[in-house]
Design an enzyme around this catalytic site. Structure first.
Site, PDB file in Angstrom:
ATOM      1  N   CYS A 120      24.535   0.482 -87.754  1.00 35.16           N
ATOM      2  CA  CYS A 120      23.320   0.015 -87.084  1.00 35.16           C
ATOM      3  C   CYS A 120      22.138   0.617 -87.840  1.00 35.16           C
ATOM      4  CB  CYS A 120      23.348   0.484 -85.627  1.00 35.16           C
ATOM      5  SG  CYS A 120      21.794   0.353 -84.741  1.00 35.16           S
ATOM      6  N   HIS A 121      20.997  -0.038 -87.721  1.00 34.09           N
ATOM      7  CA  HIS A 121      19.776   0.426 -88.388  1.00 34.09           C
ATOM      8  C   HIS A 121      19.453   1.892 -88.036  1.00 34.09           C
ATOM      9  CE1 HIS A 121      16.206  -1.101 -90.531  1.00 34.09           C
ATOM     10  NE2 HIS A 121      15.724   0.028 -90.091  1.00 34.09           N
ATOM     11  N   THR A 122      19.762   2.286 -86.812  1.00 34.37           N
ATOM     12  CA  THR A 122      19.437   3.650 -86.370  1.00 34.37           C
ATOM     13  C   THR A 122      20.204   4.701 -87.185  1.00 34.37           C
ATOM     14  OG1 THR A 122      19.088   2.674 -84.205  1.00 34.37           O
ATOM     15  CG2 THR A 122      19.141   5.060 -84.286  1.00 34.37           C
ATOM     16  N   HIS A 142      27.488   5.364 -84.468  1.00 30.22           N
ATOM     17  CA  HIS A 142      27.424   5.317 -82.999  1.00 30.22           C
ATOM     18  C   HIS A 142      27.839   3.970 -82.416  1.00 30.22           C
ATOM     19  CE1 HIS A 142      23.623   3.747 -84.347  1.00 30.22           C
ATOM     20  NE2 HIS A 142      23.490   3.164 -83.172  1.00 30.22           N
ATOM     21  N   GLU A 143      28.218   3.000 -83.258  1.00 30.59           N
ATOM     22  CA  GLU A 143      28.762   1.754 -82.708  1.00 30.59           C
ATOM     23  C   GLU A 143      30.238   1.759 -83.060  1.00 30.59           C
ATOM     24  OE1 GLU A 143      25.152  -1.528 -83.031  1.00 30.59           O
ATOM     25  OE2 GLU A 143      26.990  -1.870 -84.110  1.00 30.59           O
ATOM     26  N   CYS A 184      25.876  10.158 -66.230  1.00 29.03           N
ATOM     27  CA  CYS A 184      26.614  11.248 -65.575  1.00 29.03           C
ATOM     28  C   CYS A 184      27.042  10.858 -64.165  1.00 29.03           C
ATOM     29  CB  CYS A 184      25.766  12.520 -65.553  1.00 29.03           C
ATOM     30  SG  CYS A 184      24.427  12.503 -64.342  1.00 29.03           S
ATOM     31  N   CYS A 218      22.836  12.230 -61.441  1.00 27.99           N
ATOM     32  CA  CYS A 218      21.404  12.542 -61.459  1.00 27.99           C
ATOM     33  C   CYS A 218      20.587  11.434 -60.791  1.00 27.99           C
ATOM     34  CB  CYS A 218      20.935  12.768 -62.894  1.00 27.99           C
ATOM     35  SG  CYS A 218      20.812  11.257 -63.863  1.00 27.99           S
ATOM     36  N   CYS A 245      20.833   8.083 -62.670  1.00 29.79           N
ATOM     37  CA  CYS A 245      22.118   7.398 -62.507  1.00 29.79           C
ATOM     38  C   CYS A 245      22.235   6.816 -61.106  1.00 29.79           C
ATOM     39  CB  CYS A 245      23.269   8.346 -62.818  1.00 29.79           C
ATOM     40  SG  CYS A 245      23.392   8.704 -64.585  1.00 29.79           S
ATOM     41  N   CYS A 301      19.707   8.590 -67.961  1.00 31.43           N
ATOM     42  CA  CYS A 301      20.410   9.742 -67.383  1.00 31.43           C
ATOM     43  C   CYS A 301      19.775  11.065 -67.810  1.00 31.43           C
ATOM     44  CB  CYS A 301      21.873   9.687 -67.828  1.00 31.43           C
ATOM     45  SG  CYS A 301      22.840  11.118 -67.340  1.00 31.43           S
ATOM     46  N   ARG A 347      20.978  11.534 -71.622  1.00 30.74           N
ATOM     47  CA  ARG A 347      20.032  10.657 -72.305  1.00 30.74           C
ATOM     48  C   ARG A 347      20.055  10.946 -73.809  1.00 30.74           C
ATOM     49  NH1 ARG A 347      13.921  10.975 -70.194  1.00 30.74           N
ATOM     50  NH2 ARG A 347      15.086  10.639 -68.279  1.00 30.74           N
ATOM     51  N   CYS A 361      26.059  -0.586 -79.173  1.00 27.84           N
ATOM     52  CA  CYS A 361      24.631  -0.271 -79.278  1.00 27.84           C
ATOM     53  C   CYS A 361      23.794  -1.526 -79.446  1.00 27.84           C
ATOM     54  CB  CYS A 361      24.373   0.716 -80.410  1.00 27.84           C
ATOM     55  SG  CYS A 361      22.631   0.904 -80.795  1.00 27.84           S
ATOM     56  N   ARG A 391      25.784  -7.169 -88.975  1.00 26.49           N
ATOM     57  CA  ARG A 391      26.680  -6.067 -88.681  1.00 26.49           C
ATOM     58  C   ARG A 391      27.809  -6.065 -89.707  1.00 26.49           C
ATOM     59  NH1 ARG A 391      23.193  -3.969 -86.782  1.00 26.49           N
ATOM     60  NH2 ARG A 391      22.980  -2.968 -84.753  1.00 26.49           N
TER      61      ARG A 391
HETATM   62  P1  NAD Z   1      17.199  -4.735 -88.758  1.00 32.77           P
HETATM   63  O1  NAD Z   1      16.570  -3.937 -89.826  1.00 32.77           O
HETATM   64  O2  NAD Z   1      18.483  -5.417 -89.047  1.00 32.77           O
HETATM   65  O3  NAD Z   1      16.178  -5.871 -88.301  1.00 32.77           O
HETATM   66  C1  NAD Z   1      14.784  -5.659 -88.191  1.00 32.77           C
HETATM   67  C2  NAD Z   1      14.072  -6.939 -88.630  1.00 32.77           C
HETATM   68  O4  NAD Z   1      12.674  -6.786 -88.365  1.00 32.77           O
HETATM   69  C3  NAD Z   1      14.209  -7.253 -90.120  1.00 32.77           C
HETATM   70  O5  NAD Z   1      14.684  -8.586 -90.306  1.00 32.77           O
HETATM   71  C4  NAD Z   1      12.766  -7.109 -90.656  1.00 32.77           C
HETATM   72  O6  NAD Z   1      12.470  -8.026 -91.708  1.00 32.77           O
HETATM   73  C5  NAD Z   1      11.952  -7.399 -89.408  1.00 32.77           C
HETATM   74  N1  NAD Z   1      10.596  -6.827 -89.426  1.00 32.77           N
HETATM   75  C6  NAD Z   1      10.191  -5.594 -89.843  1.00 32.77           C
HETATM   76  N2  NAD Z   1       8.868  -5.442 -89.671  1.00 32.77           N
HETATM   77  C7  NAD Z   1       8.419  -6.592 -89.123  1.00 32.77           C
HETATM   78  C8  NAD Z   1       7.132  -7.051 -88.712  1.00 32.77           C
HETATM   79  N3  NAD Z   1       6.048  -6.280 -88.814  1.00 32.77           N
HETATM   80  N4  NAD Z   1       7.039  -8.293 -88.188  1.00 32.77           N
HETATM   81  C9  NAD Z   1       8.132  -9.091 -88.083  1.00 32.77           C
HETATM   82  N5  NAD Z   1       9.366  -8.720 -88.455  1.00 32.77           N
HETATM   83  C10 NAD Z   1       9.498  -7.493 -88.979  1.00 32.77           C
HETATM   84  O7  NAD Z   1      17.335  -3.790 -87.477  1.00 32.77           O
HETATM   85  P2  NAD Z   1      18.210  -3.939 -86.138  1.00 32.77           P
HETATM   86  O8  NAD Z   1      19.528  -3.268 -86.323  1.00 32.77           O
HETATM   87  O9  NAD Z   1      18.175  -5.344 -85.656  1.00 32.77           O
HETATM   88  O10 NAD Z   1      17.367  -3.000 -85.141  1.00 32.77           O
HETATM   89  C11 NAD Z   1      16.047  -3.370 -84.757  1.00 32.77           C
HETATM   90  C12 NAD Z   1      15.319  -2.187 -84.131  1.00 32.77           C
HETATM   91  O11 NAD Z   1      15.892  -1.824 -82.881  1.00 32.77           O
HETATM   92  C13 NAD Z   1      15.360  -0.912 -84.977  1.00 32.77           C
HETATM   93  O12 NAD Z   1      14.095  -0.288 -84.920  1.00 32.77           O
HETATM   94  C14 NAD Z   1      16.403  -0.059 -84.267  1.00 32.77           C
HETATM   95  O13 NAD Z   1      16.230   1.307 -84.553  1.00 32.77           O
HETATM   96  C15 NAD Z   1      16.070  -0.424 -82.829  1.00 32.77           C
HETATM   97  N6  NAD Z   1      17.082  -0.116 -81.810  1.00 32.77           N
HETATM   98  C16 NAD Z   1      16.616   0.270 -80.578  1.00 32.77           C
HETATM   99  C17 NAD Z   1      17.491   0.549 -79.544  1.00 32.77           C
HETATM  100  C18 NAD Z   1      16.981   0.883 -78.163  1.00 32.77           C
HETATM  101  O14 NAD Z   1      17.806   1.220 -77.299  1.00 32.77           O
HETATM  102  N7  NAD Z   1      15.677   0.815 -77.884  1.00 32.77           N
HETATM  103  C19 NAD Z   1      18.871   0.458 -79.783  1.00 32.77           C
HETATM  104  C20 NAD Z   1      19.317   0.036 -81.057  1.00 32.77           C
HETATM  105  C21 NAD Z   1      18.421  -0.241 -82.061  1.00 32.77           C
HETATM  106 ZN    ZN Z   2      22.789  10.921 -65.068  1.00 30.74          ZN
END
Ligand code: NAD
Ligand code: ZN
Length: 381
Positions: free
Chosen positions: A49-51, A71-72, A101, A104, A107, A115, A119, A179, A374
């Site tokens: 994943c991107h993260t 994490h996935e 959990c 809390c 939850c 959580c 968290r 994720c 993915r």
């Molecule tokens: P990814 O890199 O595959 O996709 C992101 C897309 O956004 C890319 O295609 C990119 O070209 C586009 N992009 C970047 N800047 C842009 C802009 N200014 N305008 C338009 N498009 C733009 O990433 P992903 O795996 O799909 O994850 C997306 C986001 O979600 C990441 O920031 C990731 O960390 C986050 N995320 C958040 C959570 C959460 O729980 N909040 C969970 C998982 C991932």
């Molecule tokens: Zn909890």
């Protein structure tokens, strides 16, 4: 059923990130047995994943190395620690970066999945019970990542961060629900909640954004506008129900104005899945006054600050954010797996690549080049 490795240290292969931005190295690591309220899981499939890439690059984040990322994933419980009653060896599970959990105030609230105990904590590299790592190489600790560290044949996870799922579900597919895909899907279905026939803008057409589009399709939205700076994403996005595309680079005015013109004043809902601050602001400012709701999903950089004119809120637009699509990992994830089993939700179209564990660095290359949604990483049999 008790496995013959229960209570013992397991030696296995793990991909270790020794330094920021340097290729992972497959090492033999020692994985300690699970302590109270922990489970040790044999990982069968994990995906990138991107993260993971974010924390591996550690540009806008606190560097914690050496570390086992990931994490996935999908796996099978190998053994459980003291006090674990709702999981047993042999259970099929998805580890999750944020926990539940069940005790809390969060939850117990129907509205929250934040959580108190479990968290997400991206800076912590150890288990919460004793502040120690369960991974080591020659006695030297290797840090955990978001409590999951799935780039290892075996990992130890807090029981509150483990969802028990239908054993008939193919782990090489449902692992992506750990994720990104659940996050995007839940951001739309649980938080933005578009009604049938409404318009939805999705910012960022990576896996998370396309999952958000999938949610809009399931909710019966009639217009799904995909926004991305990379026009290559548009062809693929059609498979996810995206009906129109906007590349902000093709216009000399802010993309929120382009969308307002396309939709007679703004979209009903927007979901931001980029991590880019400017996209977050545009996603908020492109929703219709009076009823529009914008949901932020992307993880921002450390020093980012969101700026908009307060009148945009006074004009009855709502700004929300979500972690993990507001799903409670243990209570809700099994039913998302069932959505796949019932053929409501399609996961195959998210899986663009697959590599053996020995080639895990290729998964990073595909993501950095923007080629993959993915990439499944197959652990050794
Ligand atoms: P990814 O890199 O595959 O996709 C992101 C897309 O956004 C890319 O295609 C990119 O070209 C586009 N992009 C970047 N800047 C842009 C802009 N200014 N305008 C338009 N498009 C733009 O990433 P992903 O795996 O799909 O994850 C997306 C986001 O979600 C990441 O920031 C990731 O960390 C986050 N995320 C958040 C959570 C959460 O729980 N909040 C969970 C998982 C991932
Ligand atoms: Zn909890």
């Amino acid at each position: 059923m008790v496995s013959n490795t229960a209570g013992k240290i397991i030696r296995c292969k793990a991909a270790v990130a020794w330094e920021a931005g340097k290729p992972l190295v497959i090492e033999e690591v020692e994985v300690a047995p699970p302590q109270a309220d922990e489970v040790r899981i044999k990982i069968l499939f994990t995906s990138l994943c991107h993260t993971d890439v974010y924390f591996w690059e550690a540009k806008g984040q606190t560097p914690v190395f050496p570390r086992i990322l990931g994490h996935e994933a999908g796996g099978i419980v190998e053994s459980v620690g003291e006090g674990v009653t709702d999981l047993k060896p042999g259970d099929h599970v998805l580890p999750v970066f944020t926990g539940e959990c069940k005790e809390c105030q969060h939850c117990k609230s129907e509205e929250s999945n934040m959580c108190d105990l479990l968290r997400i904590n991206t800076d912590r590299g150890v288990m919460i019970s004793d502040g120690k790592s369960r991974f080591s190489i020659n006695g030297k600790p290797i840090y955990h990542f978001v409590g999951t560290s799935t780039f290892s044949e075996y990992t130890v996870v807090h029981v509150g961060c483990v969802a028990k799922i239908n054993p008939a579900a193919p782990l090489d597919k449902v692992c992506v629900l750990s994720c990104g895909i659940s996050t995007g899907l839940g951001a739309t279905l649980n938080v933005a909640k578009p009604t049938k026939g409404s318009s939805v803008a999705i910012f960022g057409l990576g896996a998370v954004g396309l999952a958000a589009a999938e949610g809009a399709r399931l909710a019966g939205a009639s217009r799904i506008i995909g926004v991305d700076l990379n026009s290559k994403r548009f062809t693929e996005a059609k498979k996810f129900g995206v009906t129109e595309f906007v590349n902000p680079k093709d216009y000399d005015k802010p993309v929120q104005e382009v969308i307002a013109e396309m939709t007679n004043g703004g979209v009903d809902r927007s979901v931001e899945c980029t991590g880019s601050l400017s996209a977050m602001i545009s996603a908020f400012e492109c929703v219709h006054d009076g009823w529009g709701v914008a949901v932020l999903v992307g993880v921002p950089n450390k020093d980012d600050a969101f700026k908009t004119h307060p009148i945009n809120l006074l004009n009855e637009r709502t700004l929300k954010g979500t972690f993990f699509g507001n799903y409670k990992p243990r209570s809700d994830l099994p039913s998302v797996v069932e959505m796949y089993m019932n053929k409501e939700l399609e996961l195959e179209k998210f899986i663009t690549h697959e590599v053996p564990f020995s080639e895990i660095n290729k998964a990073f290359e595909y993501m950095l080049k923007g080629e993959s949604l993915r990439c499944i990483i197959r652990m050794p049999a």
